[in-house]
Design an enzyme around this catalytic site. Structure first.
Site: not given
Ligand SMILES: [Zn+2]
Length: 239
Positions: A98, A100, A123, A172, A230
């Site tokens: 996660h 930002h 891709d 978010h 690839y």
């Molecule tokens: Zn967050």
């Protein structure tokens, strides 16, 4: 792989998100799981990145419950419950990241998917990167972090989490995943790059159209799946 090795993976991948400019302050977290051993390793909550060590990575079971004898005395990342829900729902993933990161978060805050406008996107993502619906007030008030995971899973009801290994949580930011830490990190980097490109294209051409499904598929499948061609790993072999 033993838990100590997973702690090193989690530390190194967390540090890589900062090194690549995807995470500022403590706005990010990485976890890795070992399904066979029923263990999840995640960054501790609120610890500055330059104070992270192998030993303060937090170990839980796959339900997110702490393991009593693990070395860290830190609390797990506050987003642990989102990671737990994603691992339970998406059976092929072993790492969740996660961040930002700026451009992906811009799309999340605009509450819009990232369209597949070019082959850089194709891709890594076989279609637009979806946006979740906004959480209802009662979902925010009750079990917010796990609800975030559930609304991601809901978003993927008719989307393959293997072919689109990322999502934008409305208002978010992005959650990204993969079968390995290396895959998930690359997906997080390429998500940000695809979002940055799409943002700039749409600045110049507001009604820019996605590339065709056939061009999308050519690029996606030459890097993924049984007939991937690839790179060097499969040279001369059929996999
Ligand atoms: Zn967050």
């Amino acid at each position: 792989m033993n838990i100590q090795s997973h702690k090193k993976q989690v530390l190194n991948t967390n540090l890589a998100t900062v090194r690549h400019g995807l995470v500022k302050s403590t706005f990010g977290n990485v976890s890795v799981i070992n399904r066979a051993q029923d263990r999840l390793v995640i960054k501790p909550s609120g610890v500055p990145y330059d104070e992270l060590t192998v030993d303060n990575m937090v170990v839980t079971d796959l339900a997110g419950l702490p393991i009593p004898d693990h070395q860290s005395n830190r609390n797990p990342s506050s987003d642990l419950a989102t990671h737990v829900v994603l691992y339970a729902a998406f059976e092929n993933i072993n790492t969740v990241i996660h961040t930002h990161s700026t451009y992906a978060t811009i799309f999340a805050q605009m509450q819009r998917p990232i369209p597949a406008l070019g082959t850089t996107h194709a891709d890594y993502f076989r279609g637009p990167v979806p946006i979740t619906r906004a959480l209802e007030d009662d979902e925010i008030g009750d079990d917010y972090v796990a609800q975030t995971g559930r609304v991601i899973v809901e978003t993927f009801e008719n989307i393959s989490s293997d072919e689109i290994p990322a999502v934008l949580v409305a208002g978010h930011g992005p959650f990204v995943w993969g079968p390995t830490p290396e895959d998930a990190l690359m997906n997080a980097l390429m998500l940000e790059e695809a979002a940055k490109l799409a943002w700039h294209v749409e600045m110049m051409v507001p009604d820019a159209q996605p590339i065709s499904q056939s061009l999308l598929d050519v690029h996606y499948f030459r890097k993924h799946g049984r007939s991937a061609t690839y790179g060097q790993a499969n040279r001369g072999t059929e996999t």
